[in-house]
Design a protein around this motif. Structure first.
Motif, mmCIF file in Angstrom:
data_model
loop_
_atom_site.group_PDB
_atom_site.id
_atom_site.type_symbol
_atom_site.label_atom_id
_atom_site.label_comp_id
_atom_site.label_asym_id
_atom_site.label_seq_id
_atom_site.Cartn_x
_atom_site.Cartn_y
_atom_site.Cartn_z
ATOM 1 N N GLU A 119 0.828 -1.210 0.000
ATOM 2 C CA GLU A 119 0.000 0.000 0.000
ATOM 3 C C GLU A 119 0.859 1.255 0.000
ATOM 4 O O GLU A 119 0.532 2.250 -0.654
ATOM 5 N N ALA A 120 1.978 1.217 0.733
ATOM 6 C CA ALA A 120 2.816 2.402 0.892
ATOM 7 C C ALA A 120 3.677 2.694 -0.333
ATOM 8 O O ALA A 120 4.413 3.680 -0.340
ATOM 9 N N SER A 121 3.588 1.868 -1.363
ATOM 10 C CA SER A 121 4.317 2.181 -2.596
ATOM 11 C C SER A 121 3.769 3.448 -3.242
ATOM 12 O O SER A 121 4.455 4.104 -4.029
ATOM 13 N N SER A 122 2.536 3.814 -2.906
ATOM 14 C CA SER A 122 1.955 5.074 -3.376
ATOM 15 C C SER A 122 2.576 6.229 -2.593
ATOM 16 O O SER A 122 2.633 6.192 -1.364
ATOM 17 N N SER A 123 3.036 7.250 -3.296
ATOM 18 C CA SER A 123 3.769 8.339 -2.642
ATOM 19 C C SER A 123 2.909 9.155 -1.685
ATOM 20 O O SER A 123 3.443 9.854 -0.817
ATOM 21 N N ASP A 124 1.576 9.090 -1.816
ATOM 22 C CA ASP A 124 0.720 9.854 -0.909
ATOM 23 C C ASP A 124 0.276 9.051 0.310
ATOM 24 O O ASP A 124 -0.503 9.535 1.132
ATOM 25 N N HIS A 125 0.782 7.829 0.442
ATOM 26 C CA HIS A 125 0.431 7.011 1.590
ATOM 27 C C HIS A 125 1.163 7.543 2.820
ATOM 28 O O HIS A 125 2.343 7.905 2.738
ATOM 29 N N PRO A 126 0.522 7.594 3.990
ATOM 30 C CA PRO A 126 1.176 8.162 5.178
ATOM 31 C C PRO A 126 2.401 7.383 5.644
ATOM 32 O O PRO A 126 3.232 7.934 6.374
ATOM 33 N N ALA A 127 2.530 6.117 5.253
ATOM 34 C CA ALA A 127 3.703 5.336 5.658
ATOM 35 C C ALA A 127 4.756 5.266 4.554
ATOM 36 O O ALA A 127 5.759 4.566 4.700
ATOM 37 N N HIS A 128 4.564 6.025 3.476
ATOM 38 C CA HIS A 128 5.494 5.938 2.346
ATOM 39 C C HIS A 128 6.923 6.257 2.775
ATOM 40 O O HIS A 128 7.855 5.487 2.510
ATOM 41 N N GLU A 129 7.117 7.388 3.446
ATOM 42 C CA GLU A 129 8.463 7.784 3.839
ATOM 43 C C GLU A 129 9.044 6.831 4.871
ATOM 44 O O GLU A 129 10.258 6.599 4.899
ATOM 45 N N TRP A 130 8.214 6.263 5.733
ATOM 46 C CA TRP A 130 8.686 5.291 6.714
ATOM 47 C C TRP A 130 9.274 4.080 6.009
ATOM 48 O O TRP A 130 10.362 3.595 6.378
ATOM 49 N N PHE A 131 8.592 3.587 4.977
ATOM 50 C CA PHE A 131 9.109 2.425 4.252
ATOM 51 C C PHE A 131 10.331 2.788 3.419
ATOM 52 O O PHE A 131 11.240 1.956 3.254
ATOM 53 N N VAL A 132 10.382 4.002 2.873
ATOM 54 C CA VAL A 132 11.587 4.437 2.159
ATOM 55 C C VAL A 132 12.787 4.353 3.094
ATOM 56 O O VAL A 132 13.840 3.792 2.754
ATOM 57 N N ARG A 133 12.640 4.891 4.314
ATOM 58 C CA ARG A 133 13.744 4.860 5.280
ATOM 59 C C ARG A 133 14.061 3.434 5.714
ATOM 60 O O ARG A 133 15.230 3.066 5.874
ATOM 61 N N ARG A 134 13.020 2.614 5.899
ATOM 62 C CA ARG A 134 13.241 1.228 6.320
ATOM 63 C C ARG A 134 14.092 0.483 5.306
ATOM 64 O O ARG A 134 15.070 -0.191 5.669
ATOM 65 N N TYR A 135 13.729 0.589 4.030
ATOM 66 C CA TYR A 135 14.502 -0.123 3.016
ATOM 67 C C TYR A 135 15.912 0.455 2.875
ATOM 68 O O TYR A 135 16.876 -0.300 2.665
#
Length: 204
Positions: A119-135
């Motif tokens: 779901e967070a692969s969409s840039s407007d998802h609230p967890a998008h940046e969290w997953f970017v940092r996680r990876y």
């Protein structure tokens, strides 16, 4: 770093009740997000599952975004810390395998992360940046472990550790997803063989 568990002092009074209630809400939210996805789940659904008032849930987590990040942090922070410790102790391949083996005992946690990351692969998802940092953090940890092992000649020389680390993560995610779909799938054996093949390719 010592592996002795860190034991927090016992909580008393309203602080203990608050911490317990927050933990219950986070656990219920994880179930709801796994069942309905982040966009499909709601604070009201979480409140119903716990037989709490909507106001009580909002008191602890003002928005669904706050709760989502709390869920992700709860289910991922200890895993990332353990991976970093194991890389230092075991080397990057054995550390990754050890974590994958531990994950066999908690498929629901890994399923939650799989659902949320998609779901967070969409840039407007609230967890998008969290997953970017996680990876980024996972790739950086693995790349550092690969460089250390390469320099110590524990593995063949790797010219591009960043590429090998990203290939490791891609393989790991893909095999884990296949295991989540079909638990009969032998993820661990394929993971080790895949890591070894990537290292051979990276050492050319």
């Amino acid at each position: 770093m010592s592996d002795t568990p860190r034991i927090a002092p016992p909580r008393r009074g309203p602080y203990a009740n608050t911490a317990r209630r927050k933990a219950e809400i986070v656990a219920a939210a994880a179930s709801v997000f796994m069942r309905s996805g982040y966009r499909g789940g709601s604070l009201r659904e979480i409140a119903r599952d716990l037989e709490l008032s909507f106001t009580s849930v909002k008191h602890h987590f003002p928005t669904k975004e706050h709760l989502l990040i709390a869920v992700l942090e709860e289910y991922d922070s200890l895993e990332t810390e353990q991976l970093n410790r194991d890389i230092a102790l075991l080397g990057v391949v054995d550390a990754a395998i050890a974590l994958a083996v531990r994950n066999l005992d908690k498929p629901e946690t890994e399923r939650l992360l799989a659902v949320m990351s998609a779901e967070a692969s969409s840039s407007d998802h609230p967890a998008h940046e969290w997953f970017v940092r996680r990876y980024e953090n996972i790739r950086n940890s693995m790349a550092a472990g690969i460089r250390t092992a390469s320099e110590a000649e524990a593995i063949p020389f790797v010219a591009d550790a960043d590429f090998v680390a990203s290939a490791f993560v891609a393989l790991w995610d893909g095999l884990q997803l296949q295991w989540l779909i079909d638990p009969r799938f032998d993820m661990i054996d394929r993971l080790r063989r895949g890591f070894e093949a990537i290292l051979r390719e990276g050492s050319r």
